[in-house]
Design a protein around this motif. Structure first.
Motif, PDB file in Angstrom:
ATOM      1  N   GLY A 134       0.802  -1.217   0.000  1.00 15.82           N
ATOM      2  CA  GLY A 134       0.000   0.000   0.000  1.00 15.82           C
ATOM      3  C   GLY A 134       0.832   1.263   0.000  1.00 15.82           C
ATOM      4  O   GLY A 134       0.374   2.319   0.436  1.00 15.82           O
ATOM      5  N   VAL A 135       2.052   1.171  -0.498  1.00 17.40           N
ATOM      6  CA  VAL A 135       2.973   2.308  -0.533  1.00 17.40           C
ATOM      7  C   VAL A 135       3.017   2.871  -1.946  1.00 17.40           C
ATOM      8  O   VAL A 135       3.213   2.135  -2.911  1.00 17.40           O
ATOM      9  CB  VAL A 135       4.397   1.876  -0.107  1.00 17.40           C
ATOM     10  N   ARG A 136       2.848   4.182  -2.067  1.00 17.38           N
ATOM     11  CA  ARG A 136       2.921   4.822  -3.374  1.00 17.38           C
ATOM     12  C   ARG A 136       4.278   5.496  -3.517  1.00 17.38           C
ATOM     13  O   ARG A 136       4.614   6.438  -2.798  1.00 17.38           O
ATOM     14  CB  ARG A 136       1.797   5.851  -3.536  1.00 17.38           C
ATOM     15  N   ALA A 137       5.088   4.985  -4.458  1.00 13.71           N
ATOM     16  CA  ALA A 137       6.440   5.519  -4.663  1.00 13.71           C
ATOM     17  C   ALA A 137       6.381   6.793  -5.491  1.00 13.71           C
ATOM     18  O   ALA A 137       5.458   6.982  -6.294  1.00 13.71           O
ATOM     19  CB  ALA A 137       7.303   4.478  -5.372  1.00 13.71           C
ATOM     20  N   PRO A 138       7.358   7.689  -5.327  1.00 12.48           N
ATOM     21  CA  PRO A 138       7.389   8.903  -6.153  1.00 12.48           C
ATOM     22  C   PRO A 138       7.607   8.551  -7.615  1.00 12.48           C
ATOM     23  O   PRO A 138       8.235   7.542  -7.946  1.00 12.48           O
ATOM     24  CB  PRO A 138       8.584   9.693  -5.589  1.00 12.48           C
ATOM     25  N   LYS A 139       7.063   9.394  -8.502  1.00 11.91           N
ATOM     26  CA  LYS A 139       7.199   9.134  -9.937  1.00 11.91           C
ATOM     27  C   LYS A 139       8.639   9.304 -10.378  1.00 11.91           C
ATOM     28  O   LYS A 139       9.330  10.219  -9.960  1.00 11.91           O
ATOM     29  CB  LYS A 139       6.308  10.095 -10.735  1.00 11.91           C
ATOM     30  N   ALA A 140       9.039   8.410 -11.268  1.00 12.46           N
ATOM     31  CA  ALA A 140      10.406   8.481 -11.794  1.00 12.46           C
ATOM     32  C   ALA A 140      10.458   9.410 -12.990  1.00 12.46           C
ATOM     33  O   ALA A 140       9.499   9.519 -13.752  1.00 12.46           O
ATOM     34  CB  ALA A 140      10.875   7.086 -12.203  1.00 12.46           C
ATOM     35  N   ASP A 141      11.592  10.082 -13.145  1.00 14.29           N
ATOM     36  CA  ASP A 141      11.860  10.887 -14.333  1.00 14.29           C
ATOM     37  C   ASP A 141      12.822  10.087 -15.200  1.00 14.29           C
ATOM     38  O   ASP A 141      14.017   9.995 -14.914  1.00 14.29           O
ATOM     39  CB  ASP A 141      12.485  12.229 -13.934  1.00 14.29           C
ATOM     40  N   ARG A 142      12.310   9.449 -16.260  1.00 13.41           N
ATOM     41  CA  ARG A 142      13.121   8.548 -17.066  1.00 13.41           C
ATOM     42  C   ARG A 142      14.277   9.258 -17.753  1.00 13.41           C
ATOM     43  O   ARG A 142      15.251   8.635 -18.137  1.00 13.41           O
ATOM     44  CB  ARG A 142      12.253   7.850 -18.121  1.00 13.41           C
ATOM     45  N   LEU A 143      14.168  10.558 -17.935  1.00 14.49           N
ATOM     46  CA  LEU A 143      15.184  11.292 -18.679  1.00 14.49           C
ATOM     47  C   LEU A 143      16.190  11.997 -17.774  1.00 14.49           C
ATOM     48  O   LEU A 143      17.007  12.780 -18.257  1.00 14.49           O
ATOM     49  CB  LEU A 143      14.508  12.308 -19.612  1.00 14.49           C
ATOM     50  N   THR A 144      16.129  11.738 -16.486  1.00 16.91           N
ATOM     51  CA  THR A 144      17.053  12.419 -15.586  1.00 16.91           C
ATOM     52  C   THR A 144      18.491  11.983 -15.848  1.00 16.91           C
ATOM     53  O   THR A 144      18.750  10.834 -16.209  1.00 16.91           O
ATOM     54  CB  THR A 144      16.681  12.141 -14.111  1.00 16.91           C
ATOM     55  N   ASP A 145      19.427  12.913 -15.659  1.00 16.38           N
ATOM     56  CA  ASP A 145      20.851  12.642 -15.873  1.00 16.38           C
ATOM     57  C   ASP A 145      21.489  12.330 -14.525  1.00 16.38           C
ATOM     58  O   ASP A 145      21.790  13.225 -13.733  1.00 16.38           O
ATOM     59  CB  ASP A 145      21.528  13.849 -16.528  1.00 16.38           C
ATOM     60  N   TRP A 146      21.725  11.052 -14.270  1.00 15.76           N
ATOM     61  CA  TRP A 146      22.271  10.638 -12.981  1.00 15.76           C
ATOM     62  C   TRP A 146      23.768  10.911 -12.870  1.00 15.76           C
ATOM     63  O   TRP A 146      24.324  10.853 -11.762  1.00 15.76           O
ATOM     64  CB  TRP A 146      21.996   9.150 -12.752  1.00 15.76           C
ATOM     65  N   LEU A 147      24.429  11.207 -13.972  1.00 18.92           N
ATOM     66  CA  LEU A 147      25.858  11.476 -13.927  1.00 18.92           C
ATOM     67  C   LEU A 147      26.167  12.949 -13.648  1.00 18.92           C
ATOM     68  O   LEU A 147      27.308  13.313 -13.404  1.00 18.92           O
ATOM     69  CB  LEU A 147      26.519  11.050 -15.247  1.00 18.92           C
ATOM     70  N   ARG A 148      25.156  13.771 -13.712  1.00 15.89           N
ATOM     71  CA  ARG A 148      25.352  15.201 -13.474  1.00 15.89           C
ATOM     72  C   ARG A 148      25.415  15.485 -11.977  1.00 15.89           C
ATOM     73  O   ARG A 148      24.689  14.890 -11.184  1.00 15.89           O
ATOM     74  CB  ARG A 148      24.201  15.989 -14.112  1.00 15.89           C
ATOM     75  N   ARG A 149      26.301  16.389 -11.600  1.00 15.69           N
ATOM     76  CA  ARG A 149      26.447  16.769 -10.200  1.00 15.69           C
ATOM     77  C   ARG A 149      26.312  18.284 -10.058  1.00 15.69           C
ATOM     78  O   ARG A 149      26.751  19.017 -10.929  1.00 15.69           O
ATOM     79  CB  ARG A 149      27.812  16.317  -9.653  1.00 15.69           C
ATOM     80  N   PRO A 150      25.685  18.773  -8.970  1.00 17.93           N
ATOM     81  CA  PRO A 150      25.133  17.993  -7.863  1.00 17.93           C
ATOM     82  C   PRO A 150      23.786  17.368  -8.235  1.00 17.93           C
ATOM     83  O   PRO A 150      23.067  17.889  -9.097  1.00 17.93           O
ATOM     84  CB  PRO A 150      24.970  19.035  -6.751  1.00 17.93           C
ATOM     85  N   LEU A 151      23.444  16.286  -7.565  1.00 16.52           N
ATOM     86  CA  LEU A 151      22.134  15.677  -7.748  1.00 16.52           C
ATOM     87  C   LEU A 151      21.062  16.578  -7.137  1.00 16.52           C
ATOM     88  O   LEU A 151      21.286  17.211  -6.111  1.00 16.52           O
ATOM     89  CB  LEU A 151      22.108  14.303  -7.074  1.00 16.52           C
ATOM     90  N   THR A 152      19.899  16.621  -7.767  1.00 10.95           N
ATOM     91  CA  THR A 152      18.816  17.480  -7.279  1.00 10.95           C
ATOM     92  C   THR A 152      18.053  16.793  -6.150  1.00 10.95           C
ATOM     93  O   THR A 152      18.155  15.573  -5.958  1.00 10.95           O
ATOM     94  CB  THR A 152      17.835  17.797  -8.416  1.00 10.95           C
ATOM     95  N   ASP A 153      17.272  17.587  -5.429  1.00  8.91           N
ATOM     96  CA  ASP A 153      16.440  17.018  -4.366  1.00  8.91           C
ATOM     97  C   ASP A 153      15.468  15.985  -4.944  1.00  8.91           C
ATOM     98  O   ASP A 153      15.193  14.962  -4.304  1.00  8.91           O
ATOM     99  CB  ASP A 153      15.654  18.128  -3.661  1.00  8.91           C
ATOM    100  N   ARG A 154      14.937  16.278  -6.115  1.00  7.62           N
ATOM    101  CA  ARG A 154      13.993  15.342  -6.745  1.00  7.62           C
ATOM    102  C   ARG A 154      14.668  14.000  -7.044  1.00  7.62           C
ATOM    103  O   ARG A 154      14.079  12.930  -6.847  1.00  7.62           O
ATOM    104  CB  ARG A 154      13.443  15.967  -8.030  1.00  7.62           C
ATOM    105  N   GLN A 155      15.903  14.038  -7.526  1.00  7.04           N
ATOM    106  CA  GLN A 155      16.636  12.810  -7.789  1.00  7.04           C
ATOM    107  C   GLN A 155      16.886  12.028  -6.500  1.00  7.04           C
ATOM    108  O   GLN A 155      16.760  10.809  -6.464  1.00  7.04           O
ATOM    109  CB  GLN A 155      17.959  13.123  -8.489  1.00  7.04           C
ATOM    110  N   LEU A 156      17.248  12.752  -5.448  1.00 11.63           N
ATOM    111  CA  LEU A 156      17.529  12.093  -4.175  1.00 11.63           C
ATOM    112  C   LEU A 156      16.280  11.435  -3.601  1.00 11.63           C
ATOM    113  O   LEU A 156      16.343  10.344  -3.021  1.00 11.63           O
ATOM    114  CB  LEU A 156      18.104  13.096  -3.178  1.00 11.63           C
ATOM    115  N   VAL A 157      15.124  12.099  -3.763  1.00 14.01           N
ATOM    116  CA  VAL A 157      13.852  11.527  -3.310  1.00 14.01           C
ATOM    117  C   VAL A 157      13.597  10.201  -4.013  1.00 14.01           C
ATOM    118  O   VAL A 157      13.290   9.178  -3.385  1.00 14.01           O
ATOM    119  CB  VAL A 157      12.688  12.499  -3.577  1.00 14.01           C
ATOM    120  N   TYR A 158      13.728  10.231  -5.323  1.00  5.57           N
ATOM    121  CA  TYR A 158      13.463   9.024  -6.109  1.00  5.57           C
ATOM    122  C   TYR A 158      14.466   7.924  -5.772  1.00  5.57           C
ATOM    123  O   TYR A 158      14.099   6.761  -5.579  1.00  5.57           O
ATOM    124  CB  TYR A 158      13.520   9.345  -7.602  1.00  5.57           C
ATOM    125  N   ALA A 159      15.750   8.274  -5.683  1.00  2.00           N
ATOM    126  CA  ALA A 159      16.787   7.281  -5.428  1.00  2.00           C
ATOM    127  C   ALA A 159      16.595   6.620  -4.062  1.00  2.00           C
ATOM    128  O   ALA A 159      16.697   5.393  -3.929  1.00  2.00           O
ATOM    129  CB  ALA A 159      18.168   7.938  -5.517  1.00  2.00           C
TER     130      ALA A 159
END
Length: 401
Positions: A134-159
């Motif tokens: 019954g847990v709803r996970a945050p939506k993923a952004d398929r086009l996010t760039d995981w190699l870019r730094r710094p990682l955004t708050d949205r990326q950290l939430v999803y990860a």
């Protein structure tokens, strides 16, 4: 216009960017019973996966390991420990971790694979978490760039969310599997998956993945096979996707035209002369050396064919397996594919239905069926059933054949 909704708060986590912090995490995981793990990576243009982030949850704390800041090979001891690694859809993660650290986790539980034994068919993590916990996970952004730094708050939430509930999911699945008597089946299926080959592909087999090559014959096929092997080795050396070294269409064109000098390349569709100029001599030597070879045949062509007497049985037993999977709430692809059934019916010694839980569930009944010990019948209430034979023909029973 409404402003975008703020992302849900990230589960508590820390970002590990120092060797000392990573060493402490490895020590903690090695002494734990289990931990959840996931990876983020890219491989759109590279031959090998580019690891961008490793998420680990252990003892109710989430750690995000930045492999761009610290050497991930330090994690190898935890993968070789007795701690159970819990992943979802583990195949790619195992490849990524093995490439990055030199070893995949030794003990593995795959929640997607386990879900197949509980009535799901290759579920996503989000659908599984919602359906089971019954847990709803945050939506993923398929086009996010995981190699870019710094990682955004949205990326950290999803990860962080990717591993936040994996241990709870594992506990629930394990209880259900034990209740149904299937925990051993999952262990066997997991061992099969972990034992699958990973890493660089065999260059001599590269031609099998090129659709256009299947239509070639004779010298054209022999040259295409060697060119595919040359391209695969070069892709590995340059860490590039093979099609960026040489397009499939260009490879087939070279195999048919068999050029001997640079000027010959301009008329071959898909060939970039500039990218091949500095390797032209090697390319022409490969073509010339292969032109006199006999082509290798697909392994499928040398496998013994299904006996003619067995062919009518395939659709029938396929339907029976599909019915069995529904009755047991197990993904039919896990029980037996059509290829598995055909391999078993032609007595392939490596057939998956010949050993383990699949033999017990499917192989033994099918062996008795094809040997004539039992028969398959249709029951209006139960569907297809395998039952003892009467030993009498339709004429002997006084019924139409």
């Amino acid at each position: 216009m409404a402003s975008p909704a703020a992302p849900p708060p990230a589960p508590p986590h820390d970002l590990i960017t120092t060797a000392s912090a990573l060493d402490a995490l490895v020590e903690e995981v090695c002494s734990a019973d289990a931990y959840a793990i996931d990876t983020e990576f890219h491989r759109e243009r590279t031959y090998f996966p580019q690891l961008a982030l490793i998420q680990i949850e252990v003892n109710d704390v989430i750690h995000l390991v930045d492999p761009l800041a610290i050497d991930p090979t330090a994690m190898r001891p935890m993968f070789e420990s007795d701690a159970l690694a819990i992943l979802h859809a583990a195949r790619q993660d195992l490849e990524v971790l093995e490439h990055a650290t030199g070893a995949p986790p030794r003990r593995v539980f795959d929640t997607q694979l386990a879900a197949g034994f509980l009535g799901y068919s290759s579920p996503s993590l989000s659908s599984l978490l919602e359906g089971e916990l019954g847990v709803r996970a945050p939506k993923a952004d398929r086009l996010t760039d995981w190699l870019r730094r710094p990682l955004t708050d949205r990326q950290l939430v999803y990860a962080a969310a990717d591993v936040a509930n994996l241990r709870a999911l594992h506990a629930k699945q394990t209880a259900e599997l034990e209740q149904r008597g299937r925990i051993g089946w999952v262990a066997e299926a997991t061992a099969e998956m972990v034992a699958e080959p990973r890493g660089p592909r065999d260059p001599s087999e590269a031609w099998r993945r090129i659709k256009e090559v299947r239509h070639l014959r004779g010298a054209d096929l022999a040259v295409a096979q060697e060119l595919a092997a040359w391209r695969e080795r070069r892709a590995q050396d340059l860490d590039l996707t093979p099609r960026y070294v040489l397009a499939d269409l260009a490879l087939v064109g070279l195999a048919v035209a068999r050029p001997t000098q640079l000027d010959d390349l301009k008329d071959i569709r898909g060939v970039d002369q500039r990218s091949l100029r500095h390797v032209a001599d090697d390319l022409f030597a490969t073509i010339a050396g292969a032109a006199g070879n006999k082509p290798r045949r697909d392994a499928g062509s040398v496998v013994s064919e299904l006996p003619a007497a067995m062919r009518p049985a395939v659709p029938l037993v396929t339907a029976w397996v599909a019915q069995l999977s529904r009755e047991l709430s197990i993904d039919p692809a896990i029980i037996a594919t059509r290829s598995d059934l055909e391999a078993f019916l032609r007595d392939d010694p490596d057939a998956r239905l010949g050993t383990g839980w699949r033999a017990e569930l499917v192989g033994i009944p099918l062996r008795r069926l094809v040997s004539g010990e039992v028969a398959m019948a249709f029951d209006g209430q139960r569907g297809l059933v395998i039952e003892e034979r009467s030993g009498r023909s339709a004429e002997e029973r006084g019924t139409p054949p």
